[in-house]
Design a protein around this motif. Structure first.
Motif, PDB file in Angstrom:
ATOM      1  N   GLU A  59       0.827  -1.218   0.000  1.00 22.14           N
ATOM      2  CA  GLU A  59       0.000   0.000   0.000  1.00 22.14           C
ATOM      3  C   GLU A  59       0.856   1.261   0.000  1.00 22.14           C
ATOM      4  N   VAL A  60       1.913   1.275   0.797  1.00 20.00           N
ATOM      5  CA  VAL A  60       2.793   2.443   0.840  1.00 20.00           C
ATOM      6  C   VAL A  60       3.396   2.689  -0.533  1.00 20.00           C
ATOM      7  N   ILE A  61       3.898   1.640  -1.167  1.00 26.68           N
ATOM      8  CA  ILE A  61       4.525   1.783  -2.485  1.00 26.68           C
ATOM      9  C   ILE A  61       3.504   2.266  -3.508  1.00 26.68           C
ATOM     10  N   LYS A  62       2.344   1.632  -3.556  1.00 20.38           N
ATOM     11  CA  LYS A  62       1.318   2.023  -4.522  1.00 20.38           C
ATOM     12  C   LYS A  62       0.843   3.460  -4.284  1.00 20.38           C
ATOM     13  N   PHE A  63       0.654   3.820  -3.015  1.00 20.42           N
ATOM     14  CA  PHE A  63       0.205   5.165  -2.691  1.00 20.42           C
ATOM     15  C   PHE A  63       1.236   6.193  -3.147  1.00 20.42           C
ATOM     16  N   ALA A  64       2.498   5.986  -2.773  1.00 19.73           N
ATOM     17  CA  ALA A  64       3.550   6.946  -3.127  1.00 19.73           C
ATOM     18  C   ALA A  64       3.706   7.058  -4.640  1.00 19.73           C
ATOM     19  N   GLN A  65       3.608   5.938  -5.348  1.00 17.37           N
ATOM     20  CA  GLN A  65       3.694   5.983  -6.804  1.00 17.37           C
ATOM     21  C   GLN A  65       2.513   6.740  -7.410  1.00 17.37           C
ATOM     22  N   ALA A  66       1.316   6.466  -6.899  1.00 15.63           N
ATOM     23  CA  ALA A  66       0.124   7.144  -7.421  1.00 15.63           C
ATOM     24  C   ALA A  66       0.182   8.648  -7.171  1.00 15.63           C
ATOM     25  N   MET A  67       0.818   9.055  -6.079  1.00 11.57           N
ATOM     26  CA  MET A  67       0.967  10.472  -5.761  1.00 11.57           C
ATOM     27  C   MET A  67       2.113  11.111  -6.539  1.00 11.57           C
ATOM     28  N   GLY A  68       2.906  10.290  -7.205  1.00 10.19           N
ATOM     29  CA  GLY A  68       4.043  10.813  -7.960  1.00 10.19           C
ATOM     30  C   GLY A  68       5.232  11.175  -7.088  1.00 10.19           C
ATOM     31  N   TYR A  69       5.288  10.625  -5.890  1.00  6.97           N
ATOM     32  CA  TYR A  69       6.389  10.926  -4.987  1.00  6.97           C
ATOM     33  C   TYR A  69       7.670  10.250  -5.470  1.00  6.97           C
ATOM     34  N   LYS A  70       8.764  10.966  -5.320  1.00 10.15           N
ATOM     35  CA  LYS A  70      10.079  10.431  -5.682  1.00 10.15           C
ATOM     36  C   LYS A  70      10.951  10.228  -4.441  1.00 10.15           C
ATOM     37  N   LYS A  71      10.729  11.043  -3.391  1.00 11.32           N
ATOM     38  CA  LYS A  71      11.567  10.993  -2.189  1.00 11.32           C
ATOM     39  C   LYS A  71      10.734  10.547  -0.995  1.00 11.32           C
ATOM     40  N   ILE A  72      11.183   9.463  -0.377  1.00  7.68           N
ATOM     41  CA  ILE A  72      10.526   8.917   0.805  1.00  7.68           C
ATOM     42  C   ILE A  72      11.472   9.070   1.993  1.00  7.68           C
ATOM     43  N   GLY A  73      10.933   9.485   3.123  1.00  2.48           N
ATOM     44  CA  GLY A  73      11.713   9.564   4.349  1.00  2.48           C
ATOM     45  C   GLY A  73      11.291   8.468   5.307  1.00  2.48           C
ATOM     46  N   MET A  74      12.203   8.069   6.169  1.00  4.12           N
ATOM     47  CA  MET A  74      11.890   7.037   7.152  1.00  4.12           C
ATOM     48  C   MET A  74      12.543   7.431   8.480  1.00  4.12           C
ATOM     49  N   ALA A  75      11.702   7.608   9.493  1.00  4.30           N
ATOM     50  CA  ALA A  75      12.184   7.886  10.851  1.00  4.30           C
ATOM     51  C   ALA A  75      12.015   6.598  11.643  1.00  4.30           C
ATOM     52  N   PHE A  76      13.129   6.025  12.078  1.00  4.46           N
ATOM     53  CA  PHE A  76      13.037   4.721  12.739  1.00  4.46           C
ATOM     54  C   PHE A  76      13.683   4.739  14.111  1.00  4.46           C
ATOM     55  N   CYS A  77      13.227   3.808  14.940  1.00  6.17           N
ATOM     56  CA  CYS A  77      13.804   3.577  16.259  1.00  6.17           C
ATOM     57  C   CYS A  77      15.055   2.720  16.095  1.00  6.17           C
ATOM     58  N   VAL A  78      16.084   3.024  16.866  1.00  7.21           N
ATOM     59  CA  VAL A  78      17.320   2.249  16.802  1.00  7.21           C
ATOM     60  C   VAL A  78      17.058   0.769  17.113  1.00  7.21           C
ATOM     61  N   GLY A  79      16.031   0.491  17.893  1.00  5.73           N
ATOM     62  CA  GLY A  79      15.679  -0.898  18.199  1.00  5.73           C
ATOM     63  C   GLY A  79      15.133  -1.659  17.002  1.00  5.73           C
TER      64      GLY A  79
END
Length: 195
Positions: A59-79
């Protein structure tokens, strides 16, 4: 409102018949605003196209592609650094991916009046504001939260300029699956006793 504990039969009357228990007094005109239409509608399109056969990652991939997004950010926990590395590798096949670890900038807990778990050690505080600022600097178009603590996730959303969706939540006890409380009769009993 108490929708979660509604006793209306059939329970899915809202879903199947569009029953309006608000009395028509609440406007949803914001859904018709041009800037909001894709966010509101795309998941419905995916469900029609794919049924219930998409993982959250699909869903994330399809959504971002449908929106025409090129840059994705990811904020993650070190764990969840290992899981974040896998996600970054997968998403990099489709997008330019920028990721920020929760310990970015290295603020010390004692400098922010945050109690340490082990007094004799230096402990680094999570830094969701800087995570957001770094992704803002990279001009990401969609940001994913991966296992940020409650509170830190709220601050990350507050300071992120890009829209944020949650990929995974942190639950140290239940393997990052807090819904296990709803599925396990043992866990339900444990928490319902606290009433």
């Amino acid at each position: 409102m108490k929708c979660a504990s509604c006793k209306m039969k059939p329970r899915n009357k809202c879903d199947k018949e569009g029953f309006d228990c608000t009395g028509g007094k609440m406007s949803i005109d914001e859904c018709l605003e041009e800037a909001n239409k894709p966010f509101h509608r795309l998941s419905g399109h995916f469900q029609k196209e794919c049924g219930n056969n998409l993982s959250r990652l699909d869903e994330v991939i399809k959504f971002a592609q449908a929106m025409g997004y090129k840059k994705i950010g990811m904020a993650f926990c070190v764990g969840l650094a290992d899981e974040a590395a896998v996600l970054e590798e997968i998403l990099s096949q489709y997008f330019e991916v920028h990721s920020t670890c929760c310990k970015i900038g290295g603020p010390k807990k004692e400098d922010f009046d945050v109690p340490k778990v082990k007094e004799e050690k230096v402990e680094i505080l999570c830094n969701p504001v800087l995570q957001a600022k770094m992704l803002n600097k990279k001009e990401t178009e969609l940001n994913l939260e991966v296992g940020l603590c409650v509170g830190h996730d709220i601050l990350f959303k507050k300071y992120s300029k890009a829209p944020v969706t949650t990929f995974a939540v942190k639950d140290r006890v239940l393997g990052h699956n807090p819904l296990a409380v709803c599925y396990s009769s043992y866990l339900r009993k444990k928490y319902l006793k606290k009433k």
